[in-house]
Design an enzyme around this catalytic site. Structure first.
Site, PDB file in Angstrom:
ATOM      1  CE  LYS A  13      -2.363  -0.547   3.821  1.00  0.00           C
ATOM      2  NZ  LYS A  13      -1.779  -1.784   4.365  1.00  0.00           N
ATOM      3  NE  ARG A  88      -5.279  -0.972   9.087  1.00  0.00           N
ATOM      4  CZ  ARG A  88      -4.166  -0.478   8.549  1.00  0.00           C
ATOM      5  NH1 ARG A  88      -4.163   0.663   7.931  1.00  0.00           N
ATOM      6  NH2 ARG A  88      -3.056  -1.170   8.630  1.00  0.00           N
ATOM      7  NE  ARG A 127       6.875  -2.763   6.567  1.00  0.00           N
ATOM      8  CZ  ARG A 127       5.559  -2.706   6.407  1.00  0.00           C
ATOM      9  NH1 ARG A 127       5.059  -2.168   5.314  1.00  0.00           N
ATOM     10  NH2 ARG A 127       4.738  -3.182   7.316  1.00  0.00           N
ATOM     11  NE  ARG A 133       5.277   0.014  10.374  1.00  0.00           N
ATOM     12  CZ  ARG A 133       4.222  -0.106   9.591  1.00  0.00           C
ATOM     13  NH1 ARG A 133       4.292   0.286   8.342  1.00  0.00           N
ATOM     14  NH2 ARG A 133       3.102  -0.614  10.049  1.00  0.00           N
ATOM     15  NE  ARG A 144       0.998  -4.295  11.282  1.00  0.00           N
ATOM     16  CZ  ARG A 144       2.159  -4.183  10.625  1.00  0.00           C
ATOM     17  NH1 ARG A 144       3.250  -4.707  11.132  1.00  0.00           N
ATOM     18  NH2 ARG A 144       2.201  -3.558   9.485  1.00  0.00           N
TER      19      ARG A 144
HETATM   20  P1  AMP Z   1      -0.193   0.778   8.479  1.00  0.00           P
HETATM   21  O1  AMP Z   1       0.974   1.702   8.353  1.00  0.00           O
HETATM   22  O2  AMP Z   1      -1.265   1.074   7.479  1.00  0.00           O
HETATM   23  O3  AMP Z   1       0.218  -0.661   8.486  1.00  0.00           O
HETATM   24  O4  AMP Z   1      -0.852   1.075   9.926  1.00  0.00           O
HETATM   25  C1  AMP Z   1      -0.097   0.894  11.107  1.00  0.00           C
HETATM   26  C2  AMP Z   1      -1.019   0.844  12.327  1.00  0.00           C
HETATM   27  O5  AMP Z   1      -1.730   2.080  12.443  1.00  0.00           O
HETATM   28  C3  AMP Z   1      -2.093  -0.226  12.309  1.00  0.00           C
HETATM   29  O6  AMP Z   1      -1.609  -1.485  12.722  1.00  0.00           O
HETATM   30  C4  AMP Z   1      -3.105   0.369  13.295  1.00  0.00           C
HETATM   31  O7  AMP Z   1      -2.653   0.218  14.636  1.00  0.00           O
HETATM   32  C5  AMP Z   1      -3.047   1.850  12.954  1.00  0.00           C
HETATM   33  N1  AMP Z   1      -4.015   2.199  11.892  1.00  0.00           N
HETATM   34  C6  AMP Z   1      -3.733   2.561  10.602  1.00  0.00           C
HETATM   35  N2  AMP Z   1      -4.850   2.850   9.920  1.00  0.00           N
HETATM   36  C7  AMP Z   1      -5.878   2.674  10.793  1.00  0.00           C
HETATM   37  C8  AMP Z   1      -7.293   2.803  10.678  1.00  0.00           C
HETATM   38  N3  AMP Z   1      -7.902   3.165   9.525  1.00  0.00           N
HETATM   39  N4  AMP Z   1      -8.042   2.537  11.781  1.00  0.00           N
HETATM   40  C9  AMP Z   1      -7.467   2.190  12.947  1.00  0.00           C
HETATM   41  N5  AMP Z   1      -6.137   2.026  13.119  1.00  0.00           N
HETATM   42  C10 AMP Z   1      -5.340   2.268  12.047  1.00  0.00           C
END
Ligand code: AMP
Length: 188
Positions: A13, A88, A127, A133, A144
């Protein structure tokens, strides 16, 4: 044009979001990046969500909606948005839709990046070595992926029913993924 990018962790993404936004002149809004910035700069909001993110759970809907929606509406008013990582869950999509419809800011297309589980795991752990991270460790990654299956995957049917969904094979070279997305969007 307003585009949503959804997919499990490791599906690309972030990479595709950046490329597409640049190629299409859209504002790239990455939910995870915005949340990580809150944690890194140590805002009160960041303090409340750091543990949730480290576990790989979703932050509360009110948090993500209040952080994202003003940016989404502003970007739609300008050249359009490329939104990655939001919504999400179906609940988030329903809430976002109510606000977006009033402001004529609804998505025109939804891209779903699909890849097999083993490939997702391989990419995330690779990664982790590079980016460091906090949520890219094996335990959190398993959570996740579970959260994705339970909360986020139902969005695939939600957007298919609304005639917006394009499923893209993300298990190929990133250039091919970009090309397939552009084709799906009708952009040459
Ligand atoms: P990502 O970078 O998209 O993998 O997001 C990292 C983390 O941010 C996720 O594991 C969630 O803890 C939080 N997060 C990202 N987007 C959302 C969302 N739309 N709703 C709730 N938590 C989110």
């Amino acid at each position: 044009m307003n585009v949503l990018l959804i997919g499990p962790p490791g599906s690309g993404k972030g990479t595709q979001g950046e490329r597409l936004a640049a190629r299409l002149g859209l504002e790239h809004l990455a939910a995870g990046d915005l949340l990580r910035a809150e944690v890194q700069t140590g805002t009160p909001l960041g303090g409340r969500i750091a543990d949730i993110m480290e576990r790989g759970d979703l932050v509360p809907d009110t948090v993500i909606l209040s952080l994202l929606m003003p940016r989404v509406l502003a970007a739609a008013d300008a050249n359009g948005y490329l939104l990655d990582g939001f919504p999400r869950s179906v609940d988030q999509a329903v809430e976002a839709r109510k606000l977006a419809e009033l402001a004529d800011a609804s998505p025109h297309a939804v891209i779903y990046l699909d890849a097999p589980r083993e490939e997702l795991m391989r990419r995330i752990l690779a990664r982790a070595e590079i980016e460091g991270r906090a949520d890219d460790n094996p335990d959190t990654v398993a959570n996740r992926l579970r959260v994705f299956d339970e909360a986020t995957r139902p969005l695939v049917d939600y957007y298919r029913d609304r005639g917006l969904l394009h499923v893209i094979n993300a298990d190929q070279h990133e250039d091919e993924v970009t090309a397939d997305i552009l084709k799906a969007l009708g952009v040459e």
